[in-house]
Design an enzyme around this catalytic site. Structure first.
Site, PDB file in Angstrom:
ATOM      1  N   GLU A 200       0.845  -1.191   0.000  1.00  0.00           N
ATOM      2  CA  GLU A 200       0.000   0.000   0.000  1.00  0.00           C
ATOM      3  C   GLU A 200       0.875   1.233   0.000  1.00  0.00           C
ATOM      4  OE1 GLU A 200      -3.962  -1.439   2.561  1.00  0.00           O
ATOM      5  OE2 GLU A 200      -2.597   0.030   3.396  1.00  0.00           O
ATOM      6  N   LYS A 237      -3.783   0.993  21.331  1.00  0.00           N
ATOM      7  CA  LYS A 237      -4.582   2.188  21.534  1.00  0.00           C
ATOM      8  C   LYS A 237      -4.513   2.622  22.995  1.00  0.00           C
ATOM      9  CE  LYS A 237      -7.447   0.684  17.743  1.00  0.00           C
ATOM     10  NZ  LYS A 237      -8.534  -0.230  17.371  1.00  0.00           N
ATOM     11  N   ARG A 292     -14.720  -9.072  15.555  1.00  0.00           N
ATOM     12  CA  ARG A 292     -14.909  -9.391  16.980  1.00  0.00           C
ATOM     13  C   ARG A 292     -15.486  -8.173  17.691  1.00  0.00           C
ATOM     14  NH1 ARG A 292      -9.587  -7.669  16.283  1.00  0.00           N
ATOM     15  NH2 ARG A 292      -9.119  -5.827  17.542  1.00  0.00           N
TER      16      ARG A 292
HETATM   17  C1  MV4 Z   1      -1.279   2.208   7.410  1.00  0.00           C
HETATM   18  C2  MV4 Z   1      -0.779   3.471   7.782  1.00  0.00           C
HETATM   19  C3  MV4 Z   1      -0.368   4.310   6.779  1.00  0.00           C
HETATM   20  N1  MV4 Z   1      -0.445   3.937   5.495  1.00  0.00           N
HETATM   21  N2  MV4 Z   1      -1.339   1.879   6.124  1.00  0.00           N
HETATM   22  C4  MV4 Z   1      -1.544   0.352  11.752  1.00  0.00           C
HETATM   23  C5  MV4 Z   1      -2.402  -0.700  12.340  1.00  0.00           C
HETATM   24  C6  MV4 Z   1      -3.210  -1.247  11.241  1.00  0.00           C
HETATM   25  N3  MV4 Z   1      -4.567  -1.360  11.659  1.00  0.00           N
HETATM   26  C7  MV4 Z   1      -3.056  -0.306  10.081  1.00  0.00           C
HETATM   27  N4  MV4 Z   1      -2.069   0.652  10.470  1.00  0.00           N
HETATM   28  C8  MV4 Z   1      -1.656   1.619   9.622  1.00  0.00           C
HETATM   29  N5  MV4 Z   1      -1.697   1.325   8.311  1.00  0.00           N
HETATM   30  C9  MV4 Z   1      -0.938   2.734   5.202  1.00  0.00           C
HETATM   31  N6  MV4 Z   1      -1.015   2.388   3.910  1.00  0.00           N
HETATM   32  C10 MV4 Z   1      -0.776   3.794   9.131  1.00  0.00           C
HETATM   33  C11 MV4 Z   1      -1.233   2.874  10.053  1.00  0.00           C
HETATM   34  C12 MV4 Z   1      -1.266   3.273  11.421  1.00  0.00           C
HETATM   35  C13 MV4 Z   1      -0.144   3.614  12.141  1.00  0.00           C
HETATM   36  C14 MV4 Z   1       1.098   3.520  11.605  1.00  0.00           C
HETATM   37  C15 MV4 Z   1       2.191   3.889  12.318  1.00  0.00           C
HETATM   38  C16 MV4 Z   1       2.048   4.323  13.639  1.00  0.00           C
HETATM   39  C17 MV4 Z   1       0.827   4.384  14.218  1.00  0.00           C
HETATM   40  C18 MV4 Z   1      -0.287   4.020  13.480  1.00  0.00           C
HETATM   41  C19 MV4 Z   1      -1.511   4.112  14.067  1.00  0.00           C
HETATM   42  C20 MV4 Z   1      -2.603   3.782  13.333  1.00  0.00           C
HETATM   43  C21 MV4 Z   1      -2.491   3.354  12.019  1.00  0.00           C
END
Ligand code: MV4
Length: 458
Positions: A200, A237, A292
């Site tokens: 992605e 979180k 869930r």
């Molecule tokens: C991402 C992203 C940025 N770009 N995907 C992290 C957990 C999962 N549920 C998806 N996550 C992310 N996916 C793309 N293409 C940013 C996150 C992200 C995140 C990344 C780094 C640090 C903290 C984060 C918190 C929430 C989501």
């Protein structure tokens, strides 16, 4: 309706499920490991069964032990809670073939969304915006390089079987893409037995906004609005709230409809969460589905006035949804913090052991869901969450002040907890402004050289 339910979980969520069952007149069977023999939820259940040794793999993850307990106790249904077996499609299938209702979606839906590359394809087909990325799994280096060239750096390599941040890598150039591709693949193979990865475009400092959905077994689906979970540390979180401070009525309408389209495409029933990233221009992108009940479901309970565990049980029993989308209301503002027995000054190192004194806060607008008590010994074997503290007030400002004062009242002596850190987060001007993103914790509470503590001799 079921007469008797087994809860295949422990701690806060076991207690939470028992509370609803009591109110519904359903008998409960609690299972426990040898490490949880003095747990509070065992006193609240109608029957208790020891299912094995402390390690999760030998107790709460041991399918034969849990099914044996369910057979002996003669239950009609199993609630898996969160974590452990909650998103294990094989477990859901075993329950069903033993004529025990799994309180959750069908094994097929769990499987369909459990593979994140497949969930992306479902969302795309349903006309829901996804993060620009690979067209399905990335089989080799060459396809990875070609895809990254099309997307432009930075990109993210994600494990199809992962989720919640496990098996993810960021790549900012070709060499780091090649090494990240192989690293993510072998990490995913080792962790999930499935090395499938996809690509992605990396979205810098997005907001994390998720929609709670609820569906019956007759094809009706509704959403219960959003939760903003942008305050995270290493994919854990810390704070969750509803409504999201960035939301507009138009965006809510569009994202809610998108969440329902994804769930419909997966043939989803029961409670679930559709996760999105939102960029600074308020573009939203589907990322994954959590099949869930989640830790933060209680924030949605506060703003909607619904009992989500009750809804899960009713949906699993085959009842039709009792309310239409236009009957669900979002009242006031709810914020939740997770209180962990961890030491924020020692890189959030778990701090298990005996709670010498536990004095919970109270007063207007406060809800505490915790399995802890004075004299409780936190076992070192499981996650370190010892409770969730919530505030529900008419406005965001009021909810933040309420939660901050409640955290200030909370006395937990013995283990170190995240309470002091949570107060600092709630009092931070950037959080108060509501204009924060997923980079907040790293920016303001990250480990800087000056803050690295000097290791002490023990
Ligand atoms: C991402 C992203 C940025 N770009 N995907 C992290 C957990 C999962 N549920 C998806 N996550 C992310 N996916 C793309 N293409 C940013 C996150 C992200 C995140 C990344 C780094 C640090 C903290 C984060 C918190 C929430 C989501």
């Amino acid at each position: 309706m079921f007469k008797r339910i087994l809860i295949a979980n422990r701690g806060e969520i076991a207690q939470r499920i028992i509370r609803t069952c009591r109110e519904m007149g359903i008998e409960t069977v609690a299972v426990y490991s040898q490490a949880d023999a003095d747990a509070l939820y065992l006193r609240q259940a109608d029957e208790t069964i020891c299912i094995g040794a402390p390690p999760g793999a030998r107790s709460y993850l041991n399918i034969p032990s849990i099914i044996s307990a369910a057979e002996i106790a003669d239950v009609e249904a199993i609630h898996p809670g969160y974590g452990f077996l909650s998103e294990n499609s094989h477990f859901a299938e075993v329950c069903n073939s033993c004529n025990i209702t799994f309180i959750g979606p069908s094994p097929e839906s769990i499987e369909a969304v459990g593979n994140k590359a497949n969930a992306r394809a479902l969302a795309k087909k349903a006309g829901v915006p996804i993060v620009p990325g690979s067209d399905g799994p990335v089989p080799d280096e060459a396809v990875a390089l070609r895809t990254a060239k099309r997307l432009g750096y930075p990109v993210m390599i994600k494990a199809a079987a992962g989720g919640g941040g496990r098996g993810m890598r960021i790549a900012r150039n070709d060499p780091s893409l090649v090494s990240g591709f192989h690293a993510a693949k072998s990490e995913a193979e080792a962790a999930f037995g499935d090395g499938t990865v996809y690509l992605e475009k990396y979205i810098e400092n997005p907001r994390h906004v998720e929609f709670q959905i609820l569906g019956d077994q007759h094809g009706e689906l509704i959403h219960l609005f959003e939760r903003d979970c942008s305050i995270q540390r290493r994919h854990q979180k810390l704070v969750e709230e509803s409504p999201s401070p960035l939301m507009t009525p138009e965006l809510r309408e569009a994202m809610g409809a998108a969440a329902i389209r994804v769930a419909k495409a997966a043939g989803y029933h029961n409670a679930g969460t559709v996760e999105f990233l939102v960029d600074k221009h308020l573009n939203f992108y589907f990322i994954e589905v959590n099949a869930r009940i989640q830790v933060e479901h209680s924030v949605t309970e506060l703003v909607t006035g619904l009992d989500l565990i009750e809804q899960q049980i009713r949906m699993a029993a085959g009842e039709p949804l009792s309310l239409r989308q236009d009957q669900v209301e979002q009242r006031g503002h709810a914020i939740e913090v997770r209180i962990n027995a961890e030491d924020p000054d020692r890189d959030f190192k778990p701090s298990p052991g005996r709670i010498e004194m536990f004095v919970p806060p109270g007063g207007p607008g406060v809800r505490l869901d915790s399995h802890a008590y004075s004299g409780y010994r936190i076992p070192p074997n499981y996650d370190s969450m010892i409770g969730k503290l919530m505030a529900h007030r008419p406005t965001r400002e009021h909810a933040i002040r309420c939660l901050s004062r409640a955290l200030g009242e909370f006395i937990i002596e013995g283990p170190k907890t995240t309470i002091p850190l949570l107060i600092k987060v709630l009092d931070h001007p950037e959080f108060r402004s509501g204009d924060h993103d997923t980079g907040f914790v790293a920016r303001h509470f990250g480990v800087t050289p000056a803050k690295v503590p000097i290791k002490e001799a023990r």
